[in-house]
Structures are given as C-alpha cells and as structure tokens.
Design an enzyme around this catalytic site. Sequence first.
Site, PDB file in Angstrom:
ATOM      1  CG  ASP A   1      35.280  63.603 -97.691  1.00 36.28           C
ATOM      2  OD1 ASP A   1      34.706  64.768 -97.458  1.00 36.28           O
ATOM      3  OD2 ASP A   1      35.274  62.681 -96.841  1.00 36.28           O
TER       4      ASP A   1
ATOM      5  CG  HIS B   1      35.136  72.528 -96.688  1.00 36.77           C
ATOM      6  ND1 HIS B   1      34.775  73.381 -95.371  1.00 36.77           N
ATOM      7  CD2 HIS B   1      35.442  71.303 -95.975  1.00 36.77           C
ATOM      8  CE1 HIS B   1      34.864  72.659 -94.421  1.00 36.77           C
ATOM      9  NE2 HIS B   1      35.010  71.294 -94.799  1.00 36.77           N
TER      10      HIS B   1
HETATM   11  C1  SDX Z   1      32.943  67.250 -95.626  1.00 44.11           C
HETATM   12  O1  SDX Z   1      31.464  70.908 -93.028  1.00 44.11           O
HETATM   13  C2  SDX Z   1      32.622  70.313 -92.641  1.00 44.11           C
HETATM   14  O2  SDX Z   1      33.682  70.684 -91.997  1.00 44.11           O
HETATM   15  C3  SDX Z   1      32.427  68.955 -93.298  1.00 44.11           C
HETATM   16  C4  SDX Z   1      33.710  68.194 -93.277  1.00 44.11           C
HETATM   17  C5  SDX Z   1      34.027  67.710 -92.003  1.00 44.11           C
HETATM   18  O3  SDX Z   1      35.232  67.328 -91.738  1.00 44.11           O
HETATM   19  O4  SDX Z   1      32.952  67.673 -91.043  1.00 44.11           O
HETATM   20  O5  SDX Z   1      34.828  68.829 -93.826  1.00 44.11           O
HETATM   21  C6  SDX Z   1      33.656  67.013 -94.252  1.00 44.11           C
HETATM   22  O6  SDX Z   1      31.790  67.254 -95.503  1.00 44.11           O
HETATM   23  C7  SDX Z   1      34.040  67.472 -96.571  1.00 44.11           C
HETATM   24  C8  SDX Z   1      32.915  68.138 -98.196  1.00 44.11           C
HETATM   25  C9  SDX Z   1      32.524  66.868 -98.476  1.00 44.11           C
HETATM   26  N1  SDX Z   1      31.652  67.029 -99.553  1.00 44.11           N
HETATM   27  C10 SDX Z   1      31.859  67.120-100.987  1.00 44.11           C
HETATM   28  O7  SDX Z   1      33.050  66.828-101.398  1.00 44.11           O
HETATM   29  C11 SDX Z   1      30.751  67.114-101.863  1.00 44.11           C
HETATM   30  C12 SDX Z   1      31.028  68.136-103.026  1.00 44.11           C
HETATM   31  N2  SDX Z   1      31.255  69.431-102.414  1.00 44.11           N
HETATM   32  C13 SDX Z   1      30.102  70.343-102.673  1.00 44.11           C
HETATM   33  O8  SDX Z   1      28.785  69.488-102.564  1.00 44.11           O
HETATM   34  C14 SDX Z   1      30.216  71.637-101.748  1.00 44.11           C
HETATM   35  O9  SDX Z   1      31.482  72.012-102.004  1.00 44.11           O
HETATM   36  C15 SDX Z   1      29.801  71.494-100.214  1.00 44.11           C
HETATM   37  C16 SDX Z   1      28.602  71.016 -99.753  1.00 44.11           C
HETATM   38  C17 SDX Z   1      31.063  70.944 -99.588  1.00 44.11           C
HETATM   39  C18 SDX Z   1      30.064  72.984 -99.624  1.00 44.11           C
HETATM   40  O10 SDX Z   1      28.839  73.613-100.201  1.00 44.11           O
HETATM   41  P1  SDX Z   1      28.476  75.469-100.087  1.00 44.11           P
HETATM   42  O11 SDX Z   1      29.507  75.768 -99.082  1.00 44.11           O
HETATM   43  O12 SDX Z   1      27.135  75.292 -99.600  1.00 44.11           O
HETATM   44  O13 SDX Z   1      28.971  76.037-101.284  1.00 44.11           O
HETATM   45  P2  SDX Z   1      27.900  76.100-102.601  1.00 44.11           P
HETATM   46  O14 SDX Z   1      27.108  74.398-102.655  1.00 44.11           O
HETATM   47  O15 SDX Z   1      26.931  77.113-102.130  1.00 44.11           O
HETATM   48  O16 SDX Z   1      28.875  76.221-103.727  1.00 44.11           O
HETATM   49  C19 SDX Z   1      29.402  77.535-103.940  1.00 44.11           C
HETATM   50  C20 SDX Z   1      29.757  77.552-105.356  1.00 44.11           C
HETATM   51  C21 SDX Z   1      28.171  77.110-106.304  1.00 44.11           C
HETATM   52  O17 SDX Z   1      28.306  77.863-107.322  1.00 44.11           O
HETATM   53  P3  SDX Z   1      27.251  79.065-107.570  1.00 44.11           P
HETATM   54  O18 SDX Z   1      25.811  78.446-107.241  1.00 44.11           O
HETATM   55  O19 SDX Z   1      27.766  80.189-106.534  1.00 44.11           O
HETATM   56  O20 SDX Z   1      27.551  79.464-108.897  1.00 44.11           O
HETATM   57  O21 SDX Z   1      30.637  76.393-105.768  1.00 44.11           O
HETATM   58  C22 SDX Z   1      29.853  75.508-106.652  1.00 44.11           C
HETATM   59  C23 SDX Z   1      28.482  75.675-106.442  1.00 44.11           C
HETATM   60  O22 SDX Z   1      27.820  75.228-107.534  1.00 44.11           O
HETATM   61  N3  SDX Z   1      30.473  74.451-105.909  1.00 44.11           N
HETATM   62  C24 SDX Z   1      30.844  73.308-106.903  1.00 44.11           C
HETATM   63  C25 SDX Z   1      31.314  72.240-105.881  1.00 44.11           C
HETATM   64  N4  SDX Z   1      31.166  72.650-104.777  1.00 44.11           N
HETATM   65  C26 SDX Z   1      30.651  74.013-104.817  1.00 44.11           C
HETATM   66  N5  SDX Z   1      30.934  73.064-108.314  1.00 44.11           N
HETATM   67  C27 SDX Z   1      31.325  71.783-108.727  1.00 44.11           C
HETATM   68  N6  SDX Z   1      31.777  71.053-107.857  1.00 44.11           N
HETATM   69  C28 SDX Z   1      31.861  71.017-106.709  1.00 44.11           C
HETATM   70  N7  SDX Z   1      32.497  70.070-105.670  1.00 44.11           N
END
Ligand code: SDX
Length: 436
Positions: free
Chosen positions: A370, A312
């Site tokens: 989720d 998140h």
């Molecule tokens: C919702 O914003 C809100 O409030 C949203 C929400 C709401 O109520 O409105 O809470 C609802 O959207 C919840 C989130 C649902 N999405 C997912 O579950 C999809 C999977 N999660 C990721 O796509 C990700 O965690 C996000 C999109 C939720 C957050 O992404 P960020 O904050 O942009 O973080 P990032 O992508 O920069 O990740 C940071 C690091 C990265 O590694 P590095 O590049 O730093 O080496 O963490 C890793 C990412 O690769 N990472 C993951 C991961 N999520 C982040 N690695 C594996 N699996 C994951 N799920």
Amino acid sequence: MDAKTGANIKTGKFVVGDRDTTFPIYEGTIGPSVIDIGKFYAETGMFTYDPGYTSTGSCESKITYIDGDEGILLYRGYPIEQLAEHGDFLETCYLLLYGELPTAAQKADFDNRVTHHTMVHEQMSRFYQGFRRDAHPMAVMTGCVGALSAFYHDSTDISDPTQRMIASIRMIAKMPTIAAMAYKYSIGQPFIYPKNDLDYATNFLRMCFAVPCEEYKPNAVLARAMDRIFILHADHEQNASTSTVRLAGSSGANPFACIAAGCACLWGPAHGGANEAALNMLREIGKPERIPEYIRRAKDKNDSFRLMGFGHRVYKHYDPRAKIMQKTCHEVLSEIGVKDDPLLDVALELERIALHDDYFIEKKLYPNIDFYSGITLKAMGFPTTMFTVLFAVARTVGWISQWKEMIEDPHQKIGRPRQLYTGATQRDYVPISRRK
Ligand code: SDX
C-alpha cells in the site's frame, strides 16, 4: 485434503495439568507444519486462545504461499515477480481459479467468457441513484456487490460446480463495471458500458475515464500498469478479508454475499484501506523535513499514529509486491510526464529514513504494497476514495478462488470460534423499580 491422509503423520504432545495429550502434526509442501487441535477441547476441556490468529491456521490451501521472512509470494507456486513481468491479470485469474497456467486455447476461451459477462443487469444502475453523490465508493461497492445476488439466482446454488464457476466468472467480470459505475456516479458523469474488443485493464480504464462526448484514447503504458497492479493485489493467503469470505461462505451463503462481506472487511485502514490512508498520510506530512516528527509519533506508544503502508502481519522483510509497485510508480509518473511528484519525494525519503531507523529495523517494519500504490493510482487519475475499490476489483479473484476451494473441501464445516469468557457470572433479574 492431502495433508490429512499422509501415511507418516507425526504427533505433537501437550502436557495439560497432569494429562498428556497428543495431536497429529501435518506437514505442508512448503512452510510451517500444523498441529491439528480439532480435538483439543474434547481431550483437555480447554480452548486454545489466539486472538488475531497470529499462530493459527484456519484451513488447508493450495492457492497462495507467502514466506514473510524471505519476502516470497507464490500464486500456485509461481513467483509474483514472474507473473507480474510476463503474464496478464486474466492469466493470473485462470491460474488462481484452476491451479495451472492456461494453454493459449484455454486463455482465449477464459478471456472470452469473462469479456461476455462484463455488463451488469440494467436495473443495477438504479441502486446507484439511491446513494448520495458524495458517498464513499466502497459503501457503494459493498452495497451493489451484495445486490448482485438479487439478480443472478441461476448461479447461487453452491452445490453445483457449474454454477460455482459461472458465479466466479461473473464476479471477476462485473467487479470492474460496478467499480467504474461507482466512480462515475461520484463525479456526476454518465456510466460507460464495457467494450468487448478491449482487454480487461483497458476496458476498466475506459469505463472510468471515457466520456460520451469524445473518443477515448487508451494509453498502453497506463493499461499495463493497471493490469500489473491487479496481478499484485489478486490474492494473499488467509488475510482478513479472505478469511471473512471463507467464514461467510462456510454457512452456505451465496458467493455474491460472501464477496460483499470481503469488500466490507477490506475497507478497514489496517487492511485494504491502507492505500488511501497512506496517501493521506503522505499529504499530511507534506514535505521531507516534516518526516522526523511523524517517525517520532509512529514510535510513541501513547500516540495512535502509525506509518500507513508500513508493516505487515506476515512480511517481516520487504513486501515483494512493494518493490514491483515502486517500479510501476516510476513508469506511470514518467509516462504522464511528472518529473518530481512531491508526494513521491516524501515517500522515498520516508522509506529511506524508516529503513535505517532502529525501531523499524527491530520491529521488522518494511513498506508494504500500500505504500506506493496510492501515489501510482493518484497519478493515473483516481481519487484516493477509489484506491480500496481498485484493491477489491483485483482481490475478487482471490476471494472467489479461496471460497471455491473451501466449498470443495470435503472436511469443510461452518466456522464457529469459541472464546475466553470473562463477563459476569450468573445472576438474577432485578425489576427496574428496585434498581438503584
Ligand atoms: C494489507 O494480511 C494481508 O496479507 C494484508 C494484505 C493483503 O494483501 O491482503 O497484505 C494487505 O492489509 C497490507 C497492510 C496494510 N496496512 C497498513 O499499512 C496499516 C499500517 N500497518 C499496521 O497497522 C500493521 O503493521 C499491520 C496491521 C499491517 C500488522 O499489524 P500486526 O501484525 O498486528 O502487528 P502489530 O500491530 O502487533 O505491530 C507489531 C509492532 C507493534 O509494536 P509493539 O506493540 O510490539 O511495541 O509494530 C508496531 C506496533 O506498534 N507497528 C507499527 C506499524 N505497524 C506495526 N508502528 C508504526 N507504524 C506502523 N505501520
């Protein structure tokens, strides 16, 4: 708004090249302070740069507060755990819209107003006929919600507070009806009209699962679970879809069009589409012994796979909603008599492994709302394609509350970000005959 009129405004200094520039710092009631960079370009000739808005506040708000490190979520100051435990969704709607918990009389009046706006214009049903039966229900929702503005001209004057409130009530009341119609259309069953003597969640479940040929028997446990799921998804600060609604609303677009824009943004798998993606991921993993392969893929920079339902932007601890969602999941499964759901087994084992894995611990990746919602909604009888639709039904009150707050903010102006341009410098047109 209040923060901008505080007497003891502090300032922050930027040293840009050989120039010192200072900007006002505003303190909130809780959470990080902000530095007002509205004059940054005028003072420095440069733009700030923050794609994804990881450190940028877009507005001042009194509605929802998240402490991502502590796993705290407050709606108008009330912890989500207490609202989910003691209240119902329409009470949360009233709280988000008006800022205070309703008295008994206010709650009865609000419930009555919402109940008597649940029907949609009969001609709305013709829009559904234009879609293929196998259209994704979010495509139908986005289209039909946008079409509402074609029917309700008497509540699109956003400068009129009375019309703003009528539009808000209409959106909260009609989203379940539109969502249920999208579901019924997708399975070829007749639309079921709302019934005014039912509570919000029971009414919605009946519109989804009743058929004209037999009496619908409400299930109080499932209705309570549905109502709680709506509460958990109601609002969440300036997430992507809420920011979309605010940006659309900043141009003066009518509220129905703004909510349609919110639906479109929510649909993405990184946002509200994650519940559908998380369940599809659990199905793909299939059994606990295949989890290590997916954990490895999630860590692999060259693999686009991510553990859906994990991570998140704000929560760097457990999403408080996920805990309540997990509890609700167990309640629903036991109510419908599911002893061992293989998907739940995979989910519990995946969570256990991930929470002990250094990669996820270091990157602070915890289950988000989720992760368990998909299993719960599937157990309640919804197809995966309906999961984001349910999220949109719940989030409508958050979108409309944030939209109202923006419209009523005297400092509000149209949102228009700038950019870092790295394209071609100016060059002259070349006639096609001379192009190689
Ligand atoms: C919702 O914003 C809100 O409030 C949203 C929400 C709401 O109520 O409105 O809470 C609802 O959207 C919840 C989130 C649902 N999405 C997912 O579950 C999809 C999977 N999660 C990721 O796509 C990700 O965690 C996000 C999109 C939720 C957050 O992404 P960020 O904050 O942009 O973080 P990032 O992508 O920069 O990740 C940071 C690091 C990265 O590694 P590095 O590049 O730093 O080496 O963490 C890793 C990412 O690769 N990472 C993951 C991961 N999520 C982040 N690695 C594996 N699996 C994951 N799920």
